[in-house]
Design a protein around this motif. Sequence first.
Motif, PDB file in Angstrom:
ATOM      1  N   GLY A   4       0.774  -1.237   0.000  1.00 16.74           N
ATOM      2  CA  GLY A   4       0.000   0.000   0.000  1.00 16.74           C
ATOM      3  C   GLY A   4       0.800   1.279   0.000  1.00 16.74           C
ATOM      4  O   GLY A   4       0.247   2.378  -0.045  1.00 16.74           O
ATOM      5  N   ARG A   5       2.095   1.143   0.049  1.00 19.06           N
ATOM      6  CA  ARG A   5       2.954   2.321   0.213  1.00 19.06           C
ATOM      7  C   ARG A   5       2.772   3.372  -0.883  1.00 19.06           C
ATOM      8  O   ARG A   5       2.854   4.568  -0.628  1.00 19.06           O
ATOM      9  N   THR A   6       2.537   2.935  -2.097  1.00 23.79           N
ATOM     10  CA  THR A   6       2.433   3.912  -3.198  1.00 23.79           C
ATOM     11  C   THR A   6       0.984   4.312  -3.484  1.00 23.79           C
ATOM     12  O   THR A   6       0.718   4.993  -4.468  1.00 23.79           O
ATOM     13  N   GLY A   7       0.054   3.871  -2.624  1.00 22.23           N
ATOM     14  CA  GLY A   7      -1.352   4.208  -2.851  1.00 22.23           C
ATOM     15  C   GLY A   7      -2.127   3.089  -3.528  1.00 22.23           C
ATOM     16  O   GLY A   7      -3.354   3.175  -3.662  1.00 22.23           O
ATOM     17  N   ARG A   8      -1.446   2.074  -3.998  1.00 25.17           N
ATOM     18  CA  ARG A   8      -2.082   0.818  -4.450  1.00 25.17           C
ATOM     19  C   ARG A   8      -1.448  -0.282  -3.609  1.00 25.17           C
ATOM     20  O   ARG A   8      -0.344  -0.103  -3.089  1.00 25.17           O
ATOM     21  N   TRP A   9      -2.107  -1.437  -3.585  1.00 20.83           N
ATOM     22  CA  TRP A   9      -1.503  -2.514  -2.794  1.00 20.83           C
ATOM     23  C   TRP A   9      -0.065  -2.765  -3.252  1.00 20.83           C
ATOM     24  O   TRP A   9       0.848  -2.915  -2.456  1.00 20.83           O
ATOM     25  N   TRP A  10       0.117  -2.821  -4.570  1.00 19.62           N
ATOM     26  CA  TRP A  10       1.428  -3.158  -5.131  1.00 19.62           C
ATOM     27  C   TRP A  10       1.773  -2.110  -6.182  1.00 19.62           C
ATOM     28  O   TRP A  10       0.900  -1.717  -6.975  1.00 19.62           O
TER      29      TRP A  10
END
Length: 405
Positions: free
Chosen positions: A231-237
């Motif tokens: 989730g770090r970039t705003g999507r799970w991956w």
Amino acid sequence: MSAETALASLQERAARVLMNTYRRLPVTFVRGQGCWLVDDGGRQYLDLVGGIAVNVLGHSAPAVRAALEQQSAQLVHVSNLYYSEPQVELAERLVRSAFPARVFFCNSGAEANEAAIKIARKWGQRHRGGAYRIVCAVGAFHGRTLATLAATGRYLDTFAPAVDGFAHVPFDDADAVAAAIDDSVVAVMLEPALGEGGIVPMGDDTLRRIRALCDQRDVLLVLDEVQSGMGRTGRWWAHQHAGVTPDVMTVAKGLGGGIPIGAALAAPRADVLEPGDHGSTFGGTPLAATVAVAVLRTIEERGLLDNAERVGARLRDGLLGLRECGLPVETVRGRGLMLAAVLGDDIAPVVVDAGLEQGVVLNATGPRVIRLVPPLTLSADEADEGVRRLATAMELALQRRGDAA
Ligand SMILES: Cc1ncc(COP(=O)(O)O)c(C=O)c1O
């Protein structure tokens, strides 16, 4: 005992009994709550590093604590010779968040990548006449074991001979990948965004082209989402921004919210491991798996993907705004809450030191790059506070450099 004496005493004890593998900052943390850490003198620090992208729910997260408490009263560990429900539930959740796959659990990012490398080699034996070479990127970081060091392509001389079978091409360069894939190659292994390499996202278009290349040339695409995932970039991956899926994906760091656990996911095409090929005593143990399930569930329930995107944008704007105050921020790289402030001066390590004095935990990945990978729970106010403290730290660093000149 004064804070300085206490620190000096601990440093002395540490020097006697701990191997000299880390350059540590002069601080002893004793507690954490949310995005804040507290040192042994009771001083508070805003944590914009989050255990290097590990503490995704912040410190002492209620969900992690509850999972630990409940599961530790029930069953902490059982061998992988038997079934345990939390491990299966965790795999189900991971697969739902990613792509159709089956999962192997381990304890760290390096181990997850070792699994990926073994998968690629076995797949090569089966499908590519024993080919085994893997194309990686210059500037990558995949871990510290011998094989993952070879995949990383740096720090090798000290530990020669290197594990054979890795080639390196420039990052974010689909043409270079195309040129490197020949009959000896079985996989392309990449981070969708360089983490240790200074927070450099790959272009979505590059990743789409590399996916297509892997299909055309019949090699596996292995994506290391150890730092960029969860989730770090705003999507799970991170690769989901490009609308592609890998054949193998590796995960660790944030997965356990601070409890060690890693995973490798293999799509059906790459799902080649059989009993005896690989294993791990602690991999996916009931305790770690239960905590990881709680982490995934909490990210979903609290809308933390959106938060990473929203607060990340605010943090990015705040960092860019420092330019208007005459501070040497050249650019800001990254996505969501995986950001780097790239400085126009070689003062990043001095800024990190000054940040500690100003009550903000920062990290430098190089002389000009300040990495920010805070908990995904970071609030807008905390992002603003972080920028304020970082600004003061930069001013101090510039002053010190001026004083030293
Ligand atoms: C992208 C990536 N892969 C692998 C690793 C290695 O993970 P670990 O330290 O858990 O072995 C790291 C650690 O920083 C990483 O950032």
